[in-house]
Design a protein around this motif. Structure first.
Motif, mmCIF file in Angstrom:
data_model
loop_
_atom_site.group_PDB
_atom_site.id
_atom_site.type_symbol
_atom_site.label_atom_id
_atom_site.label_comp_id
_atom_site.label_asym_id
_atom_site.label_seq_id
_atom_site.Cartn_x
_atom_site.Cartn_y
_atom_site.Cartn_z
ATOM 1 N N PRO A 1 2.089 -23.933 24.449
ATOM 2 C CA PRO A 1 0.702 -23.496 24.237
ATOM 3 C C PRO A 1 0.508 -21.977 24.211
ATOM 4 C CG PRO A 1 0.838 -25.052 26.067
ATOM 5 C CD PRO A 1 2.223 -24.802 25.597
ATOM 6 N N VAL A 2 1.375 -21.219 24.849
ATOM 7 C CA VAL A 2 1.233 -19.762 24.858
ATOM 8 C C VAL A 2 1.363 -19.203 23.439
ATOM 9 C CG1 VAL A 2 2.269 -17.617 25.707
ATOM 10 C CG2 VAL A 2 2.040 -19.571 27.226
ATOM 11 N N LEU A 3 2.169 -19.847 22.616
ATOM 12 C CA LEU A 3 2.365 -19.384 21.249
ATOM 13 C C LEU A 3 1.155 -19.661 20.351
ATOM 14 C CD1 LEU A 3 6.095 -20.264 20.549
ATOM 15 C CD2 LEU A 3 5.092 -18.062 21.161
ATOM 16 N N VAL A 4 0.179 -20.414 20.841
ATOM 17 C CA VAL A 4 -1.025 -20.687 20.056
ATOM 18 C C VAL A 4 -1.728 -19.384 19.701
ATOM 19 C CG1 VAL A 4 -3.347 -21.682 20.178
ATOM 20 C CG2 VAL A 4 -1.375 -23.040 20.854
ATOM 21 N N LEU A 5 -1.797 -18.465 20.650
ATOM 22 C CA LEU A 5 -2.452 -17.180 20.382
ATOM 23 C C LEU A 5 -1.747 -16.423 19.263
ATOM 24 C CD1 LEU A 5 -3.182 -16.032 24.031
ATOM 25 C CD2 LEU A 5 -4.795 -16.980 22.376
ATOM 26 N N VAL A 6 -0.430 -16.409 19.303
ATOM 27 C CA VAL A 6 0.344 -15.735 18.268
ATOM 28 C C VAL A 6 0.132 -16.434 16.931
ATOM 29 C CG1 VAL A 6 2.681 -15.143 17.505
ATOM 30 C CG2 VAL A 6 2.064 -14.933 19.925
ATOM 31 N N GLY B 1 -4.897 -16.057 11.045
ATOM 32 C CA GLY B 1 -6.064 -15.261 10.686
ATOM 33 C C GLY B 1 -5.710 -14.112 9.761
ATOM 34 N N MET B 2 -4.599 -13.462 10.038
ATOM 35 C CA MET B 2 -4.169 -12.340 9.208
ATOM 36 C C MET B 2 -3.793 -12.822 7.806
ATOM 37 S SD MET B 2 -1.401 -9.275 10.033
ATOM 38 C CE MET B 2 -0.639 -10.313 11.211
ATOM 39 N N VAL B 3 -3.074 -13.916 7.720
ATOM 40 C CA VAL B 3 -2.677 -14.455 6.416
ATOM 41 C C VAL B 3 -3.903 -14.889 5.620
ATOM 42 C CG1 VAL B 3 -1.510 -16.405 5.304
ATOM 43 C CG2 VAL B 3 -0.353 -15.125 7.099
ATOM 44 N N LEU B 4 -4.828 -15.581 6.270
ATOM 45 C CA LEU B 4 -6.050 -16.012 5.579
ATOM 46 C C LEU B 4 -6.849 -14.819 5.069
ATOM 47 C CD1 LEU B 4 -7.282 -18.940 7.843
ATOM 48 C CD2 LEU B 4 -6.363 -19.104 5.533
ATOM 49 N N ALA C 1 -13.101 -26.028 15.467
ATOM 50 C CA ALA C 1 -12.717 -26.731 14.240
ATOM 51 C C ALA C 1 -13.686 -26.430 13.101
ATOM 52 C CB ALA C 1 -12.637 -28.231 14.489
ATOM 53 N N LEU C 2 -14.978 -26.346 13.412
ATOM 54 C CA LEU C 2 -15.968 -26.046 12.383
ATOM 55 C C LEU C 2 -15.749 -24.646 11.818
ATOM 56 C CD1 LEU C 2 -18.462 -26.895 10.783
ATOM 57 C CD2 LEU C 2 -19.862 -25.986 12.655
ATOM 58 N N ALA C 3 -15.457 -23.678 12.668
ATOM 59 C CA ALA C 3 -15.213 -22.305 12.197
ATOM 60 C C ALA C 3 -14.007 -22.262 11.264
ATOM 61 C CB ALA C 3 -15.012 -21.362 13.378
ATOM 62 N N VAL C 4 -12.917 -22.900 11.656
ATOM 63 C CA VAL C 4 -11.716 -22.921 10.809
ATOM 64 C C VAL C 4 -12.016 -23.655 9.506
ATOM 65 C CG1 VAL C 4 -9.346 -23.801 10.626
ATOM 66 C CG2 VAL C 4 -10.116 -22.727 12.749
ATOM 67 N N HIS C 5 -12.709 -24.781 9.606
ATOM 68 C CA HIS C 5 -13.047 -25.565 8.413
ATOM 69 C C HIS C 5 -13.916 -24.757 7.444
ATOM 70 C CE1 HIS C 5 -14.437 -28.747 5.810
ATOM 71 N NE2 HIS C 5 -15.688 -28.450 6.138
ATOM 72 N N LEU C 6 -14.909 -24.040 7.965
ATOM 73 C CA LEU C 6 -15.796 -23.259 7.094
ATOM 74 C C LEU C 6 -15.048 -22.143 6.377
ATOM 75 C CD1 LEU C 6 -19.062 -23.121 9.228
ATOM 76 C CD2 LEU C 6 -18.608 -24.503 7.181
ATOM 77 N N VAL C 7 -14.090 -21.523 7.059
ATOM 78 C CA VAL C 7 -13.268 -20.499 6.403
ATOM 79 C C VAL C 7 -12.459 -21.150 5.278
ATOM 80 C CG1 VAL C 7 -11.296 -18.944 6.707
ATOM 81 C CG2 VAL C 7 -13.155 -18.946 8.376
ATOM 82 N N LYS C 8 -11.855 -22.285 5.576
ATOM 83 C CA LYS C 8 -11.071 -23.000 4.561
ATOM 84 C C LYS C 8 -11.961 -23.405 3.390
ATOM 85 C CE LYS C 8 -8.722 -27.313 3.675
ATOM 86 N NZ LYS C 8 -8.052 -28.472 4.132
ATOM 87 N N MET C 9 -13.113 -23.952 3.697
ATOM 88 C CA MET C 9 -14.024 -24.449 2.666
ATOM 89 C C MET C 9 -14.552 -23.316 1.786
ATOM 90 S SD MET C 9 -17.110 -27.058 3.344
ATOM 91 C CE MET C 9 -18.634 -26.213 3.033
ATOM 92 N N THR C 10 -14.723 -22.145 2.363
ATOM 93 C CA THR C 10 -15.211 -20.991 1.612
ATOM 94 C C THR C 10 -14.117 -20.398 0.723
ATOM 95 O OG1 THR C 10 -16.721 -20.482 3.412
ATOM 96 C CG2 THR C 10 -16.288 -18.719 1.848
ATOM 97 N N MET C 11 -12.905 -20.384 1.224
ATOM 98 C CA MET C 11 -11.807 -19.767 0.478
ATOM 99 C C MET C 11 -11.309 -20.623 -0.677
ATOM 100 S SD MET C 11 -9.472 -17.970 3.390
ATOM 101 C CE MET C 11 -8.230 -17.586 2.173
ATOM 102 N N ARG C 12 -11.342 -21.939 -0.523
ATOM 103 C CA ARG C 12 -10.731 -22.812 -1.523
ATOM 104 C C ARG C 12 -11.325 -22.659 -2.923
ATOM 105 N NH1 ARG C 12 -7.382 -27.318 -1.326
ATOM 106 N NH2 ARG C 12 -6.673 -26.486 0.647
ATOM 107 N N PRO C 13 -12.652 -22.637 -3.108
ATOM 108 C CA PRO C 13 -13.181 -22.450 -4.464
ATOM 109 C C PRO C 13 -12.789 -21.100 -5.074
ATOM 110 C CG PRO C 13 -14.904 -23.285 -3.034
ATOM 111 C CD PRO C 13 -13.740 -22.936 -2.164
ATOM 112 N N VAL C 14 -12.724 -20.072 -4.246
ATOM 113 C CA VAL C 14 -12.317 -18.751 -4.745
ATOM 114 C C VAL C 14 -10.873 -18.819 -5.225
ATOM 115 C CG1 VAL C 14 -11.911 -16.336 -4.093
ATOM 116 C CG2 VAL C 14 -13.945 -17.532 -3.255
ATOM 117 N N LEU C 15 -10.005 -19.440 -4.444
ATOM 118 C CA LEU C 15 -8.601 -19.571 -4.835
ATOM 119 C C LEU C 15 -8.459 -20.401 -6.101
ATOM 120 C CD1 LEU C 15 -6.992 -20.180 -1.338
ATOM 121 C CD2 LEU C 15 -6.872 -18.106 -2.694
#
Length: 193
Positions: free
Chosen positions: A166-171, A177-180, A121-135
């Protein structure tokens, strides 16, 4: 499968702390799709669901307003990883909430699912937090409501997928990740131009 459920739920918590917790609680309380372990049964308590719903409403509004969204992200730096630890642990049916003896908790493996969920959750949050000001900077704030709505939809979708398929979680995580990455790269190019 439980591991994939935990990964999907904690990733969703990195985007919005309250959506996966609310979904787990509601599914446990009103359907037979989720059976939370006894240590996590508090997630389906009516009062907890009401509080989570109120916090979700505040989060949804705060995350749509430029500048306020960045302040909210800083405040959520503790909340989202904590929620990720909770939903990962409940997703893998780990008994980690009731810690009567900290020595036995850390001496056993009960803390591992919580730590994994916090890290995801921290990794996803940090990516979100970093991208938002740029956007926000590159779009004069017009991206905030659109991106926030997309994040909420992804968080809800990922939570449901984590519980139901749950198998679709990987997809889903690979696509996210690609969209971000592409979004971030596109807006960085605009900012540089």
């Amino acid at each position: 499968m439980e591991f994939l459920t935990g990964v999907g739920l904690s990733s969703a918590a990195g985007l919005n702390a309250y959506i996966p917790m609310l979904i787990l609680g509601l599914l446990d309380r009103y359907t037979g799709l989720v059976q939370l372990p006894p240590a996590w049964a508090w997630l389906s308590n009516g009062w907890v669901l009401a509080i989570l719903g109120a916090l979700l409403a505040v989060e949804i509004v705060a995350d749509k307003v430029p500048v306020l969204d960045s302040i909210n992200d800083w405040l959520q730096t503790v909340v989202r990883p904590a929620a990720g630890g909770i939903v990962f642990s409940s997703g893998v049916s780990s008994e980690t909430v009731r810690v009567a003896d900290p020595d036995s908790f850390f001496g056993s493996n009960q803390w591992i699912p919580v730590a994994i969920g916090i890290g995801i959750a921290l990794a996803v949050h940090l990516v979100k937090m970093t991208m938002r000001p740029v956007l926000n900077a590159t779009t004069a704030g017009t991206a905030a409501p659109v991106v926030s709505t997309a994040e909420d939809a992804v968080s809800a979708g990922l939570s449901f997928v984590a519980v139901l398929l749950p198998v679709l979680v990987l997809v889903g995580l690979a696509a996210l990740g690609m969209v971000l990455f592409r979004t971030y790269r596109r807006f960085r190019r605009r900012a540089a131009a």
